[in-house]
Write a protein that holds these residues in place. Structure first.
Motif, PDB file in Angstrom:
ATOM      1  N   GLY A   1       0.787  -1.226   0.000  1.00 35.71           N
ATOM      2  CA  GLY A   1       0.000   0.000   0.000  1.00 35.71           C
ATOM      3  C   GLY A   1       0.818   1.275   0.000  1.00 35.71           C
ATOM      4  O   GLY A   1       0.309   2.342  -0.298  1.00 35.71           O
ATOM      5  N   VAL A   2       2.103   1.170   0.347  1.00 32.48           N
ATOM      6  CA  VAL A   2       2.968   2.358   0.347  1.00 32.48           C
ATOM      7  C   VAL A   2       3.592   2.481  -1.035  1.00 32.48           C
ATOM      8  O   VAL A   2       4.317   1.608  -1.488  1.00 32.48           O
ATOM      9  CB  VAL A   2       4.065   2.277   1.432  1.00 32.48           C
ATOM     10  CG1 VAL A   2       5.004   3.477   1.347  1.00 32.48           C
ATOM     11  CG2 VAL A   2       3.442   2.178   2.816  1.00 32.48           C
ATOM     12  N   VAL A   3       3.289   3.585  -1.719  1.00 26.73           N
ATOM     13  CA  VAL A   3       3.831   3.834  -3.051  1.00 26.73           C
ATOM     14  C   VAL A   3       5.237   4.420  -2.940  1.00 26.73           C
ATOM     15  O   VAL A   3       6.110   4.122  -3.736  1.00 26.73           O
ATOM     16  CB  VAL A   3       2.909   4.786  -3.854  1.00 26.73           C
ATOM     17  CG1 VAL A   3       3.507   5.128  -5.202  1.00 26.73           C
ATOM     18  CG2 VAL A   3       1.528   4.179  -4.017  1.00 26.73           C
ATOM     19  N   GLY A   4       5.450   5.255  -1.931  1.00 24.86           N
ATOM     20  CA  GLY A   4       6.763   5.868  -1.748  1.00 24.86           C
ATOM     21  C   GLY A   4       6.772   6.846  -0.602  1.00 24.86           C
ATOM     22  O   GLY A   4       5.781   7.038   0.088  1.00 24.86           O
ATOM     23  N   MET A   5       7.929   7.464  -0.418  1.00 20.83           N
ATOM     24  CA  MET A   5       8.097   8.494   0.597  1.00 20.83           C
ATOM     25  C   MET A   5       7.848   9.840  -0.071  1.00 20.83           C
ATOM     26  O   MET A   5       8.063  10.001  -1.270  1.00 20.83           O
ATOM     27  CB  MET A   5       9.511   8.452   1.184  1.00 20.83           C
ATOM     28  CG  MET A   5       9.894   7.108   1.778  1.00 20.83           C
ATOM     29  SD  MET A   5       8.757   6.511   3.046  1.00 20.83           S
ATOM     30  CE  MET A   5       9.100   7.667   4.365  1.00 20.83           C
ATOM     31  N   ALA A   6       7.385  10.808   0.728  1.00 24.22           N
ATOM     32  CA  ALA A   6       7.013  12.111   0.176  1.00 24.22           C
ATOM     33  C   ALA A   6       7.869  13.223   0.764  1.00 24.22           C
ATOM     34  O   ALA A   6       8.281  13.158   1.921  1.00 24.22           O
ATOM     35  CB  ALA A   6       5.546  12.398   0.463  1.00 24.22           C
ATOM     36  N   GLU A   7       8.098  14.223  -0.048  1.00 23.05           N
ATOM     37  CA  GLU A   7       8.776  15.438   0.416  1.00 23.05           C
ATOM     38  C   GLU A   7       7.826  16.598   0.194  1.00 23.05           C
ATOM     39  O   GLU A   7       7.318  16.801  -0.902  1.00 23.05           O
ATOM     40  CB  GLU A   7      10.065  15.664  -0.375  1.00 23.05           C
ATOM     41  CG  GLU A   7      10.799  16.911   0.041  1.00 23.05           C
ATOM     42  CD  GLU A   7      12.053  17.152  -0.787  1.00 23.05           C
ATOM     43  OE1 GLU A   7      12.978  17.760  -0.247  1.00 23.05           O
ATOM     44  OE2 GLU A   7      12.105  16.730  -1.955  1.00 23.05           O
ATOM     45  N   GLN A   8       7.584  17.334   1.254  1.00 19.01           N
ATOM     46  CA  GLN A   8       6.709  18.506   1.173  1.00 19.01           C
ATOM     47  C   GLN A   8       7.535  19.645   0.585  1.00 19.01           C
ATOM     48  O   GLN A   8       8.599  19.959   1.098  1.00 19.01           O
ATOM     49  CB  GLN A   8       6.236  18.857   2.589  1.00 19.01           C
ATOM     50  CG  GLN A   8       4.967  19.641   2.662  1.00 19.01           C
ATOM     51  CD  GLN A   8       3.725  18.864   2.240  1.00 19.01           C
ATOM     52  OE1 GLN A   8       3.408  17.841   2.798  1.00 19.01           O
ATOM     53  NE2 GLN A   8       3.026  19.369   1.265  1.00 19.01           N
TER      54      GLN A   8
END
Length: 117
Positions: A29-36
């Motif tokens: 379910g985790v597509v990737g890590m995000a950076e704001q």
């Protein structure tokens, strides 16, 4: 036959962030890590070599706090994904960095939803 070696283990916050990022990517379910992006309302999906930017590591009185910024797949059960993610990250840090899970607080921030494909 294993041998006990005395001493202490010191692990940098960057290494902790890398371990947490790779553990997160292995979760369903985790597509990737995000950076704001500063000043922008959009979220950027981080490539594999920059996962640590999606993980904030800080020290507290009780131990370590991790803030995981993730992008998850549309249509998955968010609660299940978050529970599995917290468990996987906690396990990986205990196994690799010898961090006691009782001294670890994990906060998960779902920054975006994305369709796989």
């Amino acid at each position: 036959m294993s041998e006990i070696i005395t001493g202490s283990l010191s692990v940098s916050n960057d290494v902790i962030a890398d371990i947490a990022g790779y553990a997160a990517l292995s979760c369903y379910g985790v597509v990737g890590m995000a950076e704001q992006q500063q000043g922008v309302e959009s979220v950027r999906l981080l490539p594999g070599q920059r996962l640590r930017k999606g993980v904030l590591v800080s020290s507290t009185e009780d131990g370590l706090k991790l803030d995981l910024h993730i992008v998850i797949e549309s249509g998955v059960n968010m609660k299940s994904v978050c529970e599995n993610l917290a468990s996987a990250v906690s396990f990986a840090l205990a196994e690799i960095a010898q961090i006691d899970p009782s001294h670890l607080k994990i906060a998960i921030h779902i920054d975006a939803l994305k369709s796989r494909g």
